[in-house]
Design a protein around this motif. Structure first.
Motif, PDB file in Angstrom:
ATOM      1  N   ALA A  92     139.436  12.988 -42.140  1.00  0.00           N
ATOM      2  CA  ALA A  92     138.312  13.683 -42.758  1.00  0.00           C
ATOM      3  C   ALA A  92     137.519  14.552 -41.784  1.00  0.00           C
ATOM      4  O   ALA A  92     136.845  15.493 -42.182  1.00  0.00           O
ATOM      5  N   GLU A  93     137.590  14.251 -40.483  1.00  0.00           N
ATOM      6  CA  GLU A  93     136.725  14.935 -39.525  1.00  0.00           C
ATOM      7  C   GLU A  93     137.008  16.438 -39.462  1.00  0.00           C
ATOM      8  O   GLU A  93     138.141  16.866 -39.554  1.00  0.00           O
ATOM      9  N   ASP A  94     135.938  17.196 -39.249  1.00  0.00           N
ATOM     10  CA  ASP A  94     136.055  18.639 -39.044  1.00  0.00           C
ATOM     11  C   ASP A  94     136.569  18.859 -37.612  1.00  0.00           C
ATOM     12  O   ASP A  94     135.941  18.393 -36.651  1.00  0.00           O
ATOM     13  N   PRO A  95     137.698  19.557 -37.450  1.00  0.00           N
ATOM     14  CA  PRO A  95     138.253  19.696 -36.089  1.00  0.00           C
ATOM     15  C   PRO A  95     137.262  20.330 -35.112  1.00  0.00           C
ATOM     16  O   PRO A  95     137.291  20.031 -33.913  1.00  0.00           O
ATOM     17  N   ALA A  96     136.356  21.171 -35.610  1.00  0.00           N
ATOM     18  CA  ALA A  96     135.404  21.848 -34.720  1.00  0.00           C
ATOM     19  C   ALA A  96     134.493  20.856 -34.005  1.00  0.00           C
ATOM     20  O   ALA A  96     133.944  21.145 -32.942  1.00  0.00           O
ATOM     21  N   THR A  97     134.322  19.667 -34.593  1.00  0.00           N
ATOM     22  CA  THR A  97     133.424  18.670 -33.992  1.00  0.00           C
ATOM     23  C   THR A  97     134.152  17.735 -33.027  1.00  0.00           C
ATOM     24  O   THR A  97     133.535  16.831 -32.474  1.00  0.00           O
ATOM     25  N   LEU A  98     135.462  17.949 -32.850  1.00  0.00           N
ATOM     26  CA  LEU A  98     136.251  16.979 -32.086  1.00  0.00           C
ATOM     27  C   LEU A  98     136.679  17.536 -30.739  1.00  0.00           C
ATOM     28  O   LEU A  98     136.833  18.751 -30.577  1.00  0.00           O
ATOM     29  N   PRO A  99     136.932  16.650 -29.766  1.00  0.00           N
ATOM     30  CA  PRO A  99     137.476  17.108 -28.482  1.00  0.00           C
ATOM     31  C   PRO A  99     138.925  17.553 -28.659  1.00  0.00           C
ATOM     32  O   PRO A  99     139.667  16.957 -29.438  1.00  0.00           O
ATOM     33  N   GLU A 100     139.310  18.617 -27.957  1.00  0.00           N
ATOM     34  CA  GLU A 100     140.701  19.065 -27.988  1.00  0.00           C
ATOM     35  C   GLU A 100     141.568  18.025 -27.265  1.00  0.00           C
ATOM     36  O   GLU A 100     141.177  17.517 -26.212  1.00  0.00           O
ATOM     37  N   ALA A 101     142.704  17.704 -27.864  1.00  0.00           N
ATOM     38  CA  ALA A 101     143.603  16.724 -27.236  1.00  0.00           C
ATOM     39  C   ALA A 101     144.042  17.227 -25.875  1.00  0.00           C
ATOM     40  O   ALA A 101     144.337  18.408 -25.705  1.00  0.00           O
ATOM     41  N   ALA A 121     140.205  10.216 -33.424  1.00  0.00           N
ATOM     42  CA  ALA A 121     140.536  11.565 -33.891  1.00  0.00           C
ATOM     43  C   ALA A 121     140.387  12.570 -32.761  1.00  0.00           C
ATOM     44  O   ALA A 121     139.491  12.460 -31.919  1.00  0.00           O
ATOM     45  N   VAL A 122     141.287  13.530 -32.725  1.00  0.00           N
ATOM     46  CA  VAL A 122     141.230  14.630 -31.748  1.00  0.00           C
ATOM     47  C   VAL A 122     141.529  15.929 -32.489  1.00  0.00           C
ATOM     48  O   VAL A 122     142.037  15.914 -33.610  1.00  0.00           O
ATOM     49  N   ARG A 123     141.211  17.036 -31.827  1.00  0.00           N
ATOM     50  CA  ARG A 123     141.614  18.338 -32.366  1.00  0.00           C
ATOM     51  C   ARG A 123     142.916  18.746 -31.686  1.00  0.00           C
ATOM     52  O   ARG A 123     143.046  18.626 -30.472  1.00  0.00           O
ATOM     53  N   ARG A 124     143.877  19.174 -32.480  1.00  0.00           N
ATOM     54  CA  ARG A 124     145.115  19.703 -31.901  1.00  0.00           C
ATOM     55  C   ARG A 124     145.213  21.161 -32.300  1.00  0.00           C
ATOM     56  O   ARG A 124     144.897  21.521 -33.435  1.00  0.00           O
ATOM     57  N   THR A 125     145.627  22.004 -31.364  1.00  0.00           N
ATOM     58  CA  THR A 125     145.840  23.412 -31.674  1.00  0.00           C
ATOM     59  C   THR A 125     147.337  23.657 -31.574  1.00  0.00           C
ATOM     60  O   THR A 125     147.927  23.513 -30.504  1.00  0.00           O
ATOM     61  N   ILE A 126     147.941  23.956 -32.719  1.00  0.00           N
ATOM     62  CA  ILE A 126     149.387  24.136 -32.778  1.00  0.00           C
ATOM     63  C   ILE A 126     149.658  25.490 -33.412  1.00  0.00           C
ATOM     64  O   ILE A 126     149.216  25.751 -34.535  1.00  0.00           O
ATOM     65  N   GLY A 127     150.321  26.361 -32.670  1.00  0.00           N
ATOM     66  CA  GLY A 127     150.591  27.699 -33.167  1.00  0.00           C
ATOM     67  C   GLY A 127     149.300  28.444 -33.498  1.00  0.00           C
ATOM     68  O   GLY A 127     149.244  29.187 -34.479  1.00  0.00           O
TER      69      GLY A 127
END
Ligand code: C2O
Ligand code: CU
Length: 582
Positions: A92-101, A121-127
């Motif tokens: 459910a978390e908004d990725p903007a509020t999470l640390p990047e993996a 939860a972490v933020r992942r940036t893929i592509g």
């Protein structure tokens, strides 16, 4: 064993399907194949909307994002109307509020050391796109834990996930109390809860840890890490210039975002959840730079939910060295390495000529709608080989295939069991009677093609709506007819048990199963009654459709242990049992 098979096309063998299409099913079948759903409209309750042909219409209303089609395989258009009979789940978390993996760190731990491991939860940036996913200690993959054989470490695990879970130390012959199987060896760790694991490592090898509850969600979202157990023998492996520890994985991404998971039970229960983005150590790209002549040892683990990989390096010779729980009797040259989910292989590759060498996954895909097998080749990474020659010349060491006397000596104690009769049998099959129309019919059609290993996700819209509610994968003991958790096998510590596994073709959808045994080790003595001439200890075995394996289980570790299919969705759809070693 399951690795080391040549990378040539899979040989097709004839079969006479006992569940072939019945004549009365043909008219409906033809109308589906023609692109329209004009047969009886049995949609899952509440989701049928005859007259609406807009792709994804119903699924969007129910909060679902349908999986994208395979780019080369067209499916009947109306299939979009079938959606899973469960609620969708995404973090459910908004990725903007999470640390990047962060990329994983390597932790060298000594006997008696402790480690805090937090799943969150972490933020992942893929592509270039951001997703909310999960990681251990902010890392994907989780920290690589490196120890020496016979060490014991303490892991303080904290669950900051919205789901209960437990951590399993895959392949490690540790104390049963710390095996991490909810309701079998421990109560599940609730959200916010903690559990203290004592992990003892009796065997050198490459292992991994992952949640053992809803792997189809938690592991797929990034919760996995390696355990590397070094031998005390400094000459255990041949000298190389460098080592690379690689997790292979895939992720299912649609235009609108990640395809949600099933809340109550897994979706994709029939074939497992194939991703459409292939990942190496959590990233869609992998790059390595080496000098000319460099010898690299790759330590590979397949963390995918269902995908079996067949990896190679543009034809560079691959030396097969070790698998799950240690080395092979002797090293061997192979063209490619096949890794089913949860399997590990350790290989060495020499990069002889300057230039670029692709790390590829080469498989054969099946377009069952049009009756056509076609090659699928994906580049997983790129190795840039410099003009500069490598400092130390290891040509001689690389060319030599080692005979491992330590492995042979250990195996000697088991040879007297090799020709003994089988002690127990398991038949692998599936029941799927309530599939929404027309899926059952389409699967019968698909049975016309014999596909020993399903390498690719070519039928996403047929596979997606099958769930743990309408599909039941089965391990059956043919002597008692007991199935899955009703099977009751009891042994004594020190027993050596011969087990025959038969992957039945009579099922609605026969496919390969990576079978994993917890807390013990086994030898794959034979596949289809052909003796395996180069043994190694394993904990996971790939059993293709229609095939039979004979394994020798070394039951040295007391406790209640699970045996299951490591396709996350098959496990969720029931394909598991527990045996007891007293
Ligand atoms: Cu890696 Cu029971 O699992
Ligand atoms: Cu399976």
């Amino acid at each position: 064993p399951s690795g080391a098979r040549p990378s040539g096309p899979v040989v097709l063998r004839g079969t006479s399907p006992s569940m072939a299409l019945q004549p009365h099913e043909l008219p409906a079948m033809l109308s589906v194949a023609a692109g329209g759903l004009r047969g009886p409209a049995h949609h899952p309750a509440g989701h049928g909307a005859p007259g609406h042909d807009a792709v994804g219409h119903d699924s969007a209303a129910a909060g679902w994002i349908s999986p994208p089609m395979h780019p080369l395989v067209s499916m009947p258009a109306g299939l979009h109307r079938n959606i899973p009979d469960v609620a969708p789940f995404l973090p459910a978390e908004d990725p903007a509020t999470l640390p990047e993996a962060r990329p994983r760190e390597v932790l060298h731990l000594a006997d008696g050391d402790s480690l805090a491991l937090v799943a969150h939860a972490v933020r992942r940036t893929i592509g270039g796109r951001s997703f909310t996913m999960y990681g251990f200690n902010g890392q994907v993959p989780g920290p690589l834990i490196r120890v020496t054989e016979n060490a014991t470490i303490v892991v303080g695990f904290t669950n900051r996930l919205p789901l209960p879970t437990a951590i399993h130390w895959h392949g490690v012959r540790l104390d049963n109390a710390f095996d991490g199987v909810p309701h079998v060896t421990q109560p599940p760790v609730p959200p916010g809860g903690a559990f203290r694991y004592e992990v003892h490592f009796p065997d050198a090898g490459l292992y991994w840890y992952h949640p053992h509850h809803r792997e189809d969600i938690l592991q797929d979202l990034g919760l996995y890490g390696n355990l590397r157990v070094d031998s005390r023998d400094p000459d255990y492996f041949a000298p190389v210039h460098r080592e690379e520890v690689l997790f292979l994985d895939d992720l299912l991404v649609a235009e609108e975002g990640l395809v949600p998971y099933g809340h109550e039970t897994a979706t994709h229960a029939l074939m497992g959840r194939f991703g459409n983005v292939l990942l190496v150590n959590g990233e869609p790209e992998y790059d390595l730079e080496v000098d000319k002549g460099a010898v690299v040892r790759f330590l590979l683990t397949n963390a995918a939910s269902t995908r079996t990989f067949n990896v190679s390096f543009d034809g560079a010779p691959i030396k097969l060295v070790a698998t799950d729980i240690g080395k092979f009797e002797r090293e061997a040259w192979v063209e490619s390495v096949i890794l089913a989910p949860a399997e590990r292989y350790i290989i060495e590759v020499r990069f002889e000529d300057p230039g670029r060498v692709a790390l590829t996954n080469r498989v054969q895909a099946l377009d069952a709608m049009n009756g056509n097998f076609f090659p699928e080749i994906d580049t997983l990474g790129m190795i840039a080989v410099a003009d500069e020659p490598v400092g130390r010349d290891l040509t001689r060491e690389f060319r030599r295939l080692r005979e491992n006397r330590d492995v042979a000596a250990d195996l000697e104690r088991y040879r007297s069991h090799f020709d003994r009769p089988v002690d127990h049998e398991l038949v692998l099959t599936v029941e799927a009677d309530d599939l929404p129309f027309p899926l059952g019919t389409l699967f019968k059609l698909e049975r016309a093609y014999f596909n020993p290993v399903e390498w690719a996700g070519t039928m996403p819209l047929m596979n997606w709506p099958t769930t743990g509610r309408n599909v039941r994968w089965i391990l059956r003991d043919p002597t008692t007819d007991a199935e899955n958790m009703d099977i009751d096998w009891r042994f004594r510590q020190g027993d050596v048990v011969k087990l025959r596994l038969t992957n039945s073709l009579d099922a609605l959808h026969a496919m390969q199963h990576p079978i994993h045994v917890h807390g013990q080790r086994f030898l794959v003595l034979a596949l289809n009654n052909v003796a395996n001439e180069n043994l190694a200890w394993k904990d996971t075995l790939l059993l293709p459709a229609g095939e039979t394996a004979t394994i020798l289980l070394d039951l040295a570790n007391p406790g209640d242990w699970m045996l299951h299919c490591h396709i996350a969705e098959h496990l969720e759809a029931g394909m598991k049992m527990v045996f007891t070693v007293q």
